[in-house]
Design a protein around this motif. Structure first.
Motif, PDB file in Angstrom:
ATOM      1  N   ASN A   1      -4.654   5.424   2.461  1.00 46.29           N
ATOM      2  CA  ASN A   1      -4.402   4.021   2.777  1.00 46.29           C
ATOM      3  C   ASN A   1      -3.960   3.807   4.218  1.00 46.29           C
ATOM      4  O   ASN A   1      -3.915   2.674   4.684  1.00 46.29           O
ATOM      5  CB  ASN A   1      -3.309   3.469   1.847  1.00 46.29           C
ATOM      6  N   ALA A   2      -3.623   4.867   4.931  1.00 47.20           N
ATOM      7  CA  ALA A   2      -2.964   4.735   6.228  1.00 47.20           C
ATOM      8  C   ALA A   2      -3.936   4.382   7.345  1.00 47.20           C
ATOM      9  O   ALA A   2      -5.085   4.812   7.355  1.00 47.20           O
ATOM     10  CB  ALA A   2      -2.220   6.022   6.575  1.00 47.20           C
TER      11      ALA A   2
ATOM     12  N   ASP B   1       2.266   3.039   5.977  1.00 49.19           N
ATOM     13  CA  ASP B   1       0.843   3.276   6.184  1.00 49.19           C
ATOM     14  C   ASP B   1       0.187   2.332   7.182  1.00 49.19           C
ATOM     15  O   ASP B   1      -0.921   2.587   7.642  1.00 49.19           O
ATOM     16  CB  ASP B   1       0.094   3.161   4.851  1.00 49.19           C
TER      17      ASP B   1
ATOM     18  N   ILE C   1       1.589  14.070   6.488  1.00 50.72           N
ATOM     19  CA  ILE C   1       0.569  13.218   5.877  1.00 50.72           C
ATOM     20  C   ILE C   1       0.246  13.768   4.498  1.00 50.72           C
ATOM     21  O   ILE C   1      -0.097  14.946   4.357  1.00 50.72           O
ATOM     22  CB  ILE C   1      -0.718  13.176   6.732  1.00 50.72           C
TER      23      ILE C   1
ATOM     24  N   ASP D   1      -2.953   9.498  -2.861  1.00 53.46           N
ATOM     25  CA  ASP D   1      -2.068   8.348  -3.003  1.00 53.46           C
ATOM     26  C   ASP D   1      -0.971   8.613  -4.041  1.00 53.46           C
ATOM     27  O   ASP D   1      -0.381   7.695  -4.589  1.00 53.46           O
ATOM     28  CB  ASP D   1      -2.864   7.098  -3.389  1.00 53.46           C
TER      29      ASP D   1
ATOM     30  N   SER E   1       3.071   9.446   5.884  1.00 57.04           N
ATOM     31  CA  SER E   1       1.999   8.503   5.559  1.00 57.04           C
ATOM     32  C   SER E   1       1.117   9.091   4.472  1.00 57.04           C
ATOM     33  O   SER E   1       1.009  10.317   4.350  1.00 57.04           O
ATOM     34  CB  SER E   1       1.150   8.210   6.799  1.00 57.04           C
ATOM     35  N   PHE E   2       0.475   8.175   3.731  1.00 53.18           N
ATOM     36  CA  PHE E   2      -0.495   8.582   2.716  1.00 53.18           C
ATOM     37  C   PHE E   2      -1.881   8.296   3.268  1.00 53.18           C
ATOM     38  O   PHE E   2      -2.243   7.149   3.505  1.00 53.18           O
ATOM     39  CB  PHE E   2      -0.242   7.836   1.406  1.00 53.18           C
ATOM     40  N   SER E   3      -2.658   9.347   3.481  1.00 53.59           N
ATOM     41  CA  SER E   3      -3.890   9.273   4.259  1.00 53.59           C
ATOM     42  C   SER E   3      -4.903   8.284   3.713  1.00 53.59           C
ATOM     43  O   SER E   3      -5.614   7.633   4.463  1.00 53.59           O
ATOM     44  CB  SER E   3      -4.531  10.664   4.341  1.00 53.59           C
TER      45      SER E   3
ATOM     46  N   LYS F   1       0.808  -1.219   0.000  1.00 58.93           N
ATOM     47  CA  LYS F   1       0.000   0.000   0.000  1.00 58.93           C
ATOM     48  C   LYS F   1       0.848   1.279   0.000  1.00 58.93           C
ATOM     49  O   LYS F   1       0.315   2.371   0.128  1.00 58.93           O
ATOM     50  CB  LYS F   1      -0.970   0.036   1.189  1.00 58.93           C
ATOM     51  N   THR F   2       2.167   1.126  -0.133  1.00 61.81           N
ATOM     52  CA  THR F   2       3.035   2.307  -0.269  1.00 61.81           C
ATOM     53  C   THR F   2       3.644   2.300  -1.664  1.00 61.81           C
ATOM     54  O   THR F   2       3.328   3.158  -2.484  1.00 61.81           O
ATOM     55  CB  THR F   2       4.137   2.309   0.806  1.00 61.81           C
TER      56      THR F   2
ATOM     57  N   ALA G   1      -0.835   4.947  12.197  1.00 62.20           N
ATOM     58  CA  ALA G   1       0.257   5.411  11.326  1.00 62.20           C
ATOM     59  C   ALA G   1       0.160   6.914  11.108  1.00 62.20           C
ATOM     60  O   ALA G   1       1.178   7.619  11.106  1.00 62.20           O
ATOM     61  CB  ALA G   1       0.216   4.673  10.000  1.00 62.20           C
ATOM     62  N   LYS G   2      -1.065   7.426  10.933  1.00 63.90           N
ATOM     63  CA  LYS G   2      -1.232   8.868  10.710  1.00 63.90           C
ATOM     64  C   LYS G   2      -0.850   9.668  11.950  1.00 63.90           C
ATOM     65  O   LYS G   2      -0.324  10.777  11.850  1.00 63.90           O
ATOM     66  CB  LYS G   2      -2.672   9.168  10.286  1.00 63.90           C
TER      67      LYS G   2
END
Length: 636
Positions: free
Chosen positions: A540-541, A520, A552, A556, A536-538, A321-322, A545-546
């Protein structure tokens, strides 16, 4: 034009007029007498009263660390000497500098207010069939969003198909298609279709409200450079006052200079040495950059994280997911023993139709895309983490199993050549499942975690910037190496548990110095918190993690990461340039002053004039853009 912009415009015009008078003084034109005293004094009091008022308050409270006090003393000293234009211009320009600082902060805050204004005031609540106030919505409420209307709350689509413009939140330039199961955010815009959505967060917990709160909080958190300059100014400012008094005493008592000349030299030193260019320009640089990033859907929790980005030497990436989508994609369909592709996919889709596993969803999606209807099944039984058993109502040999090889071997015979083929596929980084009846293996399906389109671009840009990418994953060594090889990542750490990821970060810090982490999952949180800057990418996170991340990215788009690093470098470069320019100018003029060649107008330029220049340079960061070609991802 806003009120503060009008004040800046008026003050600029007045400063130009007073500056013209200052030019005349270079040619020995003296503005003497009561008339000129009243004119310049009135101008200073009307337009520069905020600075004078703060300075006088600091004097009464004996707060000698306040820069406004230095400016007030310089003003009073200049008027005492009859240097009315000099005294007036120093107050006007310093007040203008503070107004420009306020304008920079206001500009960043205005961007946040504009985000909050995107949320509509009302929403159409389905169960009551009427419009209600957005703040009355509760988690679980079903809301109808009509075409050409803003989405009122964060939630999940339960019915309908539409395109939603999310640019205000994520910075994504193109609308995103939304259908049942997709997430939507308050403040985004529903373009063409009617949607029904279930509210997942209240107004105060919405993504857009969190952006506003965290960014406002970030503006209060000082970066290392800010904290150093503020501590420096608190010590340096009273020291300059003492030095100016010492110059006055030495010049008048020891050198026997005339009183007016001794006062003038002390004032020159006072104005030259004032640190306002450093104190004002540094916070504006961070405010402007944070505001810039917010407009692009990047949430920075403080200036120190932007500062840390500028000196990162390596970035650690989680895989799932990253760098990948976290959704398995069918990589190979291999029918066996006379089974056709259609029969294999249709039967497999039928067995997996009651499962919510990502691999099951991938099979169902492929069968649908190829136009194959899932076979109906009965006696469905799912064994978690292993596979599925069911009776197919279409196939002649009814009982089937689908799952991992070990699961199939419990009930069915799998020939050695099939086992060898499975092993070969797994060595290539594939996950493999087998479909078998009692009589024979009907086929095997291989899956790979689909790569994000932007992953390769991101990794290539980081390498071009001199940053080392490192893949850190809990997945198998084979799968990690497959992903790393496809992206050009040389350093791979596989099968890392959450606590091991934290140790990997510690080791990377020892090896590379400053280290960033992108992840994430819940298992990434310790590593995100331990790194110099965690991202982090919101979309998917996990919430954990956020919370652990210092930055953030609300979309994606992985390609925003190199742009963010460039913004951090541009911010630090601007601060360093501003600092060097201010110090070099002041040092030069100070040397002239000690040699007896500097005048008060030159001292004013060295301080307030340079302050205005560095503020203007810092404000440019609000609209900073990288030099990438149009159409690619960029900040600004």
């Amino acid at each position: 034009m806003g009120a503060i912009q009008k004040q800046i415009a008026v003050l600029t015009c007045v400063s130009l007029l007073v500056g013209t008078a200052e030019v005349f003084s270079f040619y020995d034109y003296r503005f003497e007498g009561t008339f000129w005293l009243l004119c310049f004094l009135a101008t200073a009091l009307i337009f520069g009263y905020p600075t004078l008022l703060k300075g006088l308050k600091s004097l009464l409270r004996l707060q000698f660390g306040n820069i406004n006090l230095l400016m007030t003393i310089a003003f009073l000293g200049a008027f005492t000497l009859g240097e009315y234009p000099e005294g007036t211009i120093v107050i006007l320009l310093f007040t203008l500098a503070e107004l420009l600082e306020s304008f920079g902060i206001m500009k960043s805050r205005k961007a946040l207010e504009n985000l909050a204004a995107l949320i509509p005031k009302t929403a159409y609540l389905k169960k009551e069939a009427k419009e209600v106030a957005v703040h009355e919505l509760k988690v679980g409420d079903v809301v109808v969003v009509f075409p050409d209307r803003a989405i009122p709350a964060d939630g999940q689509v339960i019915l309908g198909v539409s395109a939603v413009d999310e640019s205000a939140i994520t910075g994504e330039p193109f609308p995103k298609d939304k259908t049942a199961g997709d997430l939507v955010f308050a403040g985004t815009f529903n373009l063409k279709g009617l949607l029904e959505m279930e509210v997942s967060r209240t107004e105060q917990e919405s993504a857009i409200e969190k952006i506003r709160r965290i960014t406002l909080s970030a503006m209060e958190k000082k970066a290392i450079a800010e904290r150093f300059i503020e501590r420096f100014a608190r010590i340096y400012t009273p020291l300059i006052l003492c030095m100016s008094l010492a110059v006055f005493a030495f010049s008048s008592l020891y050198l026997k200079w005339p009183l007016a000349l001794a006062i003038k030299q002390a004032l020159v030193l006072l104005v030259i040495s004032c640190p306002c260019a450093l104190v004002i320009s540094t916070p504006i640089a961070f405010f402007s950059s944070i505001g810039n990033a917010t407009r692009s859907g990047i949430l920075i929790k403080g200036g120190k994280w932007l500062e840390a980005l500028a000196s990162v030497n390596a970035f650690l990436f989680d895989k799932t997911k990253t760098l990948t989508k976290g959704k398995p994609k069918v990589a190979a369909v291999i029918p066996m023993n006379g089974t056709s592709r259609e029969q294999l996919l249709a039967c497999a889709a039928g067995l997996e139709s009651y499962s919510s596993h990502p691999i099951a969803e991938s099979i169902m999606r492929l069968a649908k895309d190829e136009g194959f209807s899932p076979h109906p099944v009965e006696k469905f039984e799912q064994i978690l983490g292993r596979g599925v058993k069911a009776d197919c109502l279409i196939c002649g040999d009814r009982h089937h199993c689908i799952g991992k090889l070990q699961f199939i071997l419990e009930e069915h015979h799998v020939p050695p050549d099939v086992i060898e083929m499975i092993d070969s596929l797994e060595r290539q980084g594939n996950s493999v499942i087998v479909l078998s009846s009692f009589r024979e293996v009907r086929g095997i399906l291989a899956f790979q975690d689909e790569m994000r389109e932007s992953s390769r671009e991101c990794i290539n840009e980081l390498k071009a910037m001199g940053i080392v990418p490192v893949l850190v994953t809990g997945d198998t060594q084979r799968e990690a190496e497959r992903v790393a090889d496809s992206l050009g990542i040389k350093k791979v750490i596989a099968e890392a548990l959450p606590d091991q990821k934290a140790r990997v970060v510690e080791e990377a810090i020892r090896e590379f110095g400053k280290v960033g982490m992108v992840g994430d999952g819940i298992n990434d949180a310790p590593a995100l918190a331990l790194s110099d800057v965690g991202i982090s990418f919101s979309q998917n996170a996990s919430e954990i993690a956020k919370e652990a991340a210092s930055i953030i990215i609300l979309s994606d788009r992985l390609q925003l990461l190199p742009e963010l690093i460039k913004l951090g470098r541009a911010t630090v470069a601007t601060i360093r340039f501003n600092t060097a320019l201010a110090i070099a100018t002041k040092a030069t003029v100070l040397a002239f002053a000690l040699a007896g060649f500097a005048s008060l107008p030159l001292a004013i330029f060295a301080d307030v004039g340079i302050t205005l220049i560095v503020i203007a340079l810092s404000l440019r960061l609000f609209n900073w853009r990288s030099d990438k070609k149009a159409g690619s991802a960029r900040i600004g």
